[in-house]
Design a protein around this motif. Structure first.
Motif, PDB file in Angstrom:
ATOM      1  N   LEU A 175       0.828  -1.201   0.000  1.00  0.00           N
ATOM      2  CA  LEU A 175       0.000   0.000   0.000  1.00  0.00           C
ATOM      3  C   LEU A 175       0.862   1.251   0.000  1.00  0.00           C
ATOM      4  O   LEU A 175       2.022   1.220   0.408  1.00  0.00           O
ATOM      5  CB  LEU A 175      -0.913   0.039   1.230  1.00  0.00           C
ATOM      6  CG  LEU A 175      -1.846  -1.136   1.477  1.00  0.00           C
ATOM      7  CD1 LEU A 175      -1.300  -1.989   2.606  1.00  0.00           C
ATOM      8  CD2 LEU A 175      -3.250  -0.660   1.814  1.00  0.00           C
ATOM      9  N   GLY A 176       0.270   2.353  -0.416  1.00  0.00           N
ATOM     10  CA  GLY A 176       0.973   3.631  -0.374  1.00  0.00           C
ATOM     11  C   GLY A 176      -0.004   4.758  -0.640  1.00  0.00           C
ATOM     12  O   GLY A 176      -1.142   4.528  -1.070  1.00  0.00           O
ATOM     13  N   TYR A 177       0.434   5.976  -0.364  1.00  0.00           N
ATOM     14  CA  TYR A 177      -0.414   7.131  -0.631  1.00  0.00           C
ATOM     15  C   TYR A 177      -0.240   7.596  -2.068  1.00  0.00           C
ATOM     16  O   TYR A 177       0.878   7.733  -2.555  1.00  0.00           O
ATOM     17  CB  TYR A 177      -0.086   8.284   0.322  1.00  0.00           C
ATOM     18  CG  TYR A 177      -0.758   8.121   1.664  1.00  0.00           C
ATOM     19  CD1 TYR A 177      -2.142   8.092   1.761  1.00  0.00           C
ATOM     20  CD2 TYR A 177      -0.021   7.984   2.828  1.00  0.00           C
ATOM     21  CE1 TYR A 177      -2.776   7.926   2.981  1.00  0.00           C
ATOM     22  CE2 TYR A 177      -0.633   7.826   4.055  1.00  0.00           C
ATOM     23  CZ  TYR A 177      -2.019   7.797   4.124  1.00  0.00           C
ATOM     24  OH  TYR A 177      -2.638   7.633   5.330  1.00  0.00           O
ATOM     25  N   ALA A 178      -1.355   7.820  -2.733  1.00  0.00           N
ATOM     26  CA  ALA A 178      -1.352   8.413  -4.066  1.00  0.00           C
ATOM     27  C   ALA A 178      -1.777   9.872  -3.881  1.00  0.00           C
ATOM     28  O   ALA A 178      -1.505  10.474  -2.864  1.00  0.00           O
ATOM     29  CB  ALA A 178      -2.295   7.643  -4.983  1.00  0.00           C
ATOM     30  N   ASP A 179      -2.479  10.425  -4.842  1.00  0.00           N
ATOM     31  CA  ASP A 179      -2.932  11.807  -4.714  1.00  0.00           C
ATOM     32  C   ASP A 179      -4.358  11.866  -4.184  1.00  0.00           C
ATOM     33  O   ASP A 179      -5.203  12.597  -4.682  1.00  0.00           O
ATOM     34  CB  ASP A 179      -2.873  12.523  -6.076  1.00  0.00           C
ATOM     35  CG  ASP A 179      -1.459  12.632  -6.580  1.00  0.00           C
ATOM     36  OD1 ASP A 179      -0.558  12.788  -5.746  1.00  0.00           O
ATOM     37  OD2 ASP A 179      -1.265  12.556  -7.809  1.00  0.00           O
TER      38      ASP A 179
END
Length: 269
Positions: A175-179
């Motif tokens: 997982l990760g942060y996008a916009d």
């Protein structure tokens, strides 16, 4: 509503000198800033300790666009008991592999082109023996969880992280942060009956910006600290004196000598 991004991972360190050597000389990271505090953080940033402590930010580039490490050192604490939750940090750096070999730092090849090593304190790092990307050599932080679906619901549905990879058979998710945008976290967590370790609070750093933070805990107790963007960008500006300040602080730290003279051992955290 605010855009989110992952900033750093916190390591509590007992041997500040050897830890600095690992991050600077083995991994090749830079000292981005170093700060000393006379008393414990009111948001328990340094753990459940009231005394003097320091914070050192290290990374491959500025905090604005790199994922970095925060090294937290509590004077008088010699080592910390590791749990089974932190599985390691993976980064791409053929130079780090070369540095480890040159310095004879323990290194083992776990699969072709990927080497495992440890920072002082037992924290694992996985080094991919390739040229680093132009952006950030740090690829990911791996955490163990007790219930993947519950954790996935928390990190994705509540915290708004994007699912990049999912392997049902191996029970792994990346997982990760996008916009993406997130609503007010404190209100959201209260509505969902989730644990808030530290409600929204303002933290001062002597001579620098005051930042607002809120600290949460996921289903397995992993602490997640969210900070206000504008003030953090001001606080996290790279300090060209950071490396010297760390070296000066280590040279002035006589705690090991004091404990030796008293025939005592530092406490365990």
């Amino acid at each position: 509503m605010a855009t989110r991004r992952a900033l750093h991972f916190v390591f509590k360190v007992g041997n500040r000198f050897q830890t600095a050597r690992f991050f600077r000389d083995v991994l090749g990271m830079k000292i981005l800033r170093h700060e000393e505090f006379e008393e414990g953080c009111k948001a328990a940033c340094n753990g459940p300790y009231d005394g003097k402590w320091s914070k050192t930010m290290v990374g491959f580039g500025p905090e604005d666009d790199h994922f970095v490490a925060e090294l937290t050192y509590n004077y008088g604490i010699g080592h910390y008991k590791l749990g089974n939750d932190f599985m390691g940090i993976t980064l791409v750096s053929s130079q780090a592999v070369c540095n480890a070999r040159k310095l004879e730092w323990p290194l083992s090849e776990v699969t072709e082109g990927i080497f495992e090593t440890e920072a002082p304190g037992g924290y694992k790092f996985y080094l991919q023996d390739h040229s680093p990307p132009e952006s950030d050599p740090v690829l990911k932080v791996t955490l163990a969880v007790s219930d993947l679906q519950k954790s996935l619901n928390y990190w994705s549905n509540l915290l708004g992280m994007k699912i990049y990879e999912k392997d049902e058979e191996k029970q792994r998710v990346l997982l990760g942060y996008a916009d993406n945008q997130l609503p007010d976290l404190e209100d959201l967590m209260k509505r969902e009956n989730q644990k808030i370790l530290t409600p929204l609070v303002s933290l001062d750093t002597p001579g620098k910006a005051t930042v607002q933070v809120i600290i949460l805990a996921d289903p397995d107790g992993h602490e997640i600290c969210f900070v206000g963007d504008e003030a953090f960008r001001e606080l996290s500006k790279m300090d060209p004196e950071g490396s010297r300040l760390l070296d000066d602080a280590m040279a002035a730290d006589k705690s090991d000598e004091w404990f030796t003279k008293q025939n005592k051992s530092k406490a365990s955290g």
